[in-house]
Design a protein around this motif. Structure first.
Motif, PDB file in Angstrom:
ATOM      1  N   HIS A   1      -9.062  -3.554  -2.389  1.00 53.58           N
ATOM      2  CA  HIS A   1      -9.129  -3.135  -0.987  1.00 53.58           C
ATOM      3  C   HIS A   1      -8.328  -1.844  -0.817  1.00 53.58           C
ATOM      4  CE1 HIS A   1      -9.003  -2.990   3.301  1.00 53.58           C
ATOM      5  NE2 HIS A   1      -7.695  -3.116   3.324  1.00 53.58           N
TER       6      HIS A   1
ATOM      7  N   THR B   1     -13.833  -3.185   6.308  1.00 49.89           N
ATOM      8  CA  THR B   1     -13.830  -3.432   4.866  1.00 49.89           C
ATOM      9  C   THR B   1     -12.667  -4.330   4.487  1.00 49.89           C
ATOM     10  OG1 THR B   1     -13.852  -2.406   2.660  1.00 49.89           O
ATOM     11  CG2 THR B   1     -12.522  -1.300   4.330  1.00 49.89           C
TER      12      THR B   1
ATOM     13  N   TYR C   1       0.791  -1.231   0.000  1.00 48.40           N
ATOM     14  CA  TYR C   1       0.000   0.000   0.000  1.00 48.40           C
ATOM     15  C   TYR C   1       0.826   1.285   0.000  1.00 48.40           C
ATOM     16  CZ  TYR C   1      -3.416  -3.550   1.262  1.00 48.40           C
ATOM     17  OH  TYR C   1      -4.194  -4.678   1.271  1.00 48.40           O
TER      18      TYR C   1
ATOM     19  N   THR D   1      -6.551 -14.735   6.437  1.00 49.23           N
ATOM     20  CA  THR D   1      -5.642 -14.758   5.282  1.00 49.23           C
ATOM     21  C   THR D   1      -4.851 -16.063   5.208  1.00 49.23           C
ATOM     22  OG1 THR D   1      -5.459 -12.367   5.454  1.00 49.23           O
ATOM     23  CG2 THR D   1      -3.771 -13.472   4.152  1.00 49.23           C
TER      24      THR D   1
ATOM     25  N   THR E   1     -10.031   0.720  11.686  1.00 55.01           N
ATOM     26  CA  THR E   1     -10.487  -0.077  10.553  1.00 55.01           C
ATOM     27  C   THR E   1     -10.112  -1.537  10.754  1.00 55.01           C
ATOM     28  OG1 THR E   1      -8.466   0.264   9.256  1.00 55.01           O
ATOM     29  CG2 THR E   1     -10.208   1.888   9.014  1.00 55.01           C
TER      30      THR E   1
ATOM     31  N   ASN F   1      -5.734  -6.009  11.821  1.00 53.18           N
ATOM     32  CA  ASN F   1      -5.682  -7.135  10.900  1.00 53.18           C
ATOM     33  C   ASN F   1      -5.206  -8.359  11.680  1.00 53.18           C
ATOM     34  OD1 ASN F   1      -5.628  -8.642   8.468  1.00 53.18           O
ATOM     35  ND2 ASN F   1      -5.017  -6.819   7.328  1.00 53.18           N
TER      36      ASN F   1
ATOM     37  N   GLU G   1      -8.802  -8.374   3.949  1.00 56.80           N
ATOM     38  CA  GLU G   1      -8.194  -7.546   2.892  1.00 56.80           C
ATOM     39  C   GLU G   1      -7.885  -8.305   1.604  1.00 56.80           C
ATOM     40  OE1 GLU G   1      -4.025  -6.117   3.480  1.00 56.80           O
ATOM     41  OE2 GLU G   1      -3.776  -7.826   4.801  1.00 56.80           O
ATOM     42  N   HIS G   2      -7.586  -9.613   1.717  1.00 56.23           N
ATOM     43  CA  HIS G   2      -7.191 -10.368   0.515  1.00 56.23           C
ATOM     44  C   HIS G   2      -8.336 -11.171  -0.080  1.00 56.23           C
ATOM     45  CE1 HIS G   2      -3.024  -9.263   0.812  1.00 56.23           C
ATOM     46  NE2 HIS G   2      -3.008  -9.615   2.083  1.00 56.23           N
TER      47      HIS G   2
ATOM     48  N   GLU H   1      -9.548  -4.721   8.863  1.00 56.32           N
ATOM     49  CA  GLU H   1      -9.254  -5.062   7.461  1.00 56.32           C
ATOM     50  C   GLU H   1      -8.873  -6.538   7.328  1.00 56.32           C
ATOM     51  OE1 GLU H   1      -6.701  -2.016   5.764  1.00 56.32           O
ATOM     52  OE2 GLU H   1      -7.846  -0.422   6.743  1.00 56.32           O
TER      53      GLU H   1
ATOM     54  N   VAL I   1     -17.411  -4.037  -0.070  1.00 55.14           N
ATOM     55  CA  VAL I   1     -16.048  -3.511  -0.093  1.00 55.14           C
ATOM     56  C   VAL I   1     -16.187  -2.005  -0.288  1.00 55.14           C
ATOM     57  CG1 VAL I   1     -13.813  -3.562  -1.259  1.00 55.14           C
ATOM     58  CG2 VAL I   1     -15.154  -5.661  -1.058  1.00 55.14           C
TER      59      VAL I   1
ATOM     60  N   THR J   1      -5.166   0.573  12.045  1.00 52.82           N
ATOM     61  CA  THR J   1      -5.467  -0.492  11.081  1.00 52.82           C
ATOM     62  C   THR J   1      -5.326  -1.829  11.781  1.00 52.82           C
ATOM     63  OG1 THR J   1      -4.501   0.876   9.339  1.00 52.82           O
ATOM     64  CG2 THR J   1      -4.883  -1.450   8.815  1.00 52.82           C
TER      65      THR J   1
ATOM     66  N   PRO K   1      -6.965   0.533   2.062  1.00 46.60           N
ATOM     67  CA  PRO K   1      -6.827   0.814   3.496  1.00 46.60           C
ATOM     68  C   PRO K   1      -7.058   2.306   3.775  1.00 46.60           C
ATOM     69  CG  PRO K   1      -4.935  -0.418   2.671  1.00 46.60           C
ATOM     70  CD  PRO K   1      -5.704   0.062   1.481  1.00 46.60           C
TER      71      PRO K   1
END
Ligand SMILES: Cc1ncc(COP(=O)(O)O)c(C=O)c1O
Length: 387
Positions: free
Chosen positions: A212, A168, A81, A234, A198, A229, A203-204, A200, A176, A227, A214
């Motif tokens: 996606h 998201t 990102y 994943t 967020t 995760n 994400e994948h 996430e 999304v 963020t 961020p």
């Protein structure tokens, strides 16, 4: 002496999602309720965990996370990102993204603060808000595209707003968030000096060419975004309980303190395996998304033939459905019928809403399952008769 639970604990119920898994086991049902894969985790990730245990990585890691994993988290976020992340001052490794969320809320919210939550929402956010002492302000996302009304969201922000939680790709809707939507939310955060928190974790897991985005990549947002995760979705290791929060240093310092006293740290050998997992090549993520797209495309027609109206997910691994065409208007009674009489477990829609009435005609199916599991669900759902 009067023995009683705290007022806080009395304000929420046990997780409906986890309860549905227990009912599925009790009734021998096909479990399409809780979002965990029933297929194996990647061999190289499991092997890395075995190596770490054999190599005696078996004592407490640094409380905010093993250096190798923090470096891998920072490197991956920057590689994908383009946002620089300092593994020493901006990353906290936690026991799943679940702990990252509650540790963050406890670290940034005070009693009397408000936190905006878009609904339907992943059910943990409600109790998380209660435990942190803040007041949630719910704003609806509406089918078919689960868009929010911009005026409604603007009105939910006030002087008391400290943060908004954005998930998201979204559980349960599969939405999304678009760049325009995220930019609108970012603008409100900047105007009200609020944080974006967020989630996430999917994400994948994306379909139909969606991307996606961020929140931390939007202008001026890295400095006011946490963020969240984790490895669960994943890398198909929901039982490992390894997650993380990326946040600016001043917030990270607070999140790390809360995290330390909540749990001390996540499982040390599994953090080592996480460092290897996060360095997997892009091909791994492409294959993951493609395999979930096949599962989605397998489940959707099964549900449609069985009489559900479906909302096609663009990300994550759930399908939100409407049960009205089947003659039901009580999601909990319907879910009970489905698990006991048809042999398929789902999550009642009401568990994703503040006001249960909003989810009365919805149930959520998870499709992070083997082909054989979806085949069996198809056979059983064929027996479902409209009332
Ligand atoms: C949106 C969302 N966030 C967080 C979690 C939990 O993640 P973890 O296993 O990292 O605690 C889930 C699990 O279903 C989820 O759907």
């Amino acid at each position: 002496m009067s023995i009683r639970a705290s007022a806080k604990a009395a304000r929420f119920t046990e997780s409906v999602i986890r309860e549905m898994t227990r009912l599925a086991n009790l009734h021998g049902a096909v479990n399409l309720s809780q979002g965990f894969p029933d297929f194996p985790a990647p061999e190289e990730v499991k092997e890395a965990a075995r190596r770490a245990i054999s190599g005696d990585v078996n004592q407490y890691a640094i409380t905010w996370g093993a250096r190798s994993l923090r470096e891998a988290i920072a490197a991956k976020f920057t590689r994908l990102y383009g946002v620089p992340v300092d593994p020493d001052r901006e990353v906290t490794v936690t026991c799943g993204s679940t702990e990252a969320m509650i540790a963050t809320l406890l670290a940034v919210l005070d009693p009397g603060d408000e936190v905006v939550v878009l609904e339907p929402f992943y059910e943990n956010y409600g109790p998380d808000a209660v435990l942190s002492g803040a007041r949630p302000r719910f704003v609806k996302m509406r089918a078919p595209d689960w868009a929010f009304d911009r005026d409604e969201l603007r009105r939910a922000f006030s002087r008391k707003t400290r943060a908004i939680i954005v998930n998201t790709p979204n559980n349960p809707t599969g939405k999304v968030f678009t760049r325009e939507e995220l930019e609108f939310i970012a603008g409100l955060c900047r105007d009200h000096d609020a944080l974006a928190i967020t989630d996430e974790i999917y994400e994948h897991i994306l379909y139909d060419g969606t991307a996606h985005i961020p929140m931390a990549t939007l202008p001026g947002m890295a400095e006011r975004t946490v963020t969240i995760n984790g490895m669960s979705k994943t890398y198909s290791v929901t039982g490992w309980r390894v997650g993380w929060a990326i946040a600016p240093p001043v917030l990270t310092a607070a999140i790390r303190k809360v995290h330390d006293f909540l749990t001390v740290g996540a499982a040390a050998p599994l953090q080592e395996a996480g460092a290897l997992a996060l360095a997997l090549p892009d091909e791994y993520y492409r294959t993951l998304a493609a395999s979930y797209a096949r599962r989605r495309d397998r489940l959707l027609p099964i549900l449609q033939r069985a009489g559900f109206r479906t909302h096609v997910p663009r990300g994550a691994y759930y399908v939100m459905t409407e049960i009205d065409a089947l003659g039901w208007d009580d999601d909990v009674a319907f879910a009970r019928h489905l698990v006991e009489d048809v042999g398929v477990a789902v999550v009642p829609g009401s568990s994703f809403y503040h006001d249960a009435a909003d989810g009365r005609r919805q149930v959520r199916f998870a499709f992070c399952k083997k082909e054989a599991t979806l085949d069996e669900a198809e056979r059983r759902l064929a027996r479902l008769k409209p009332r």
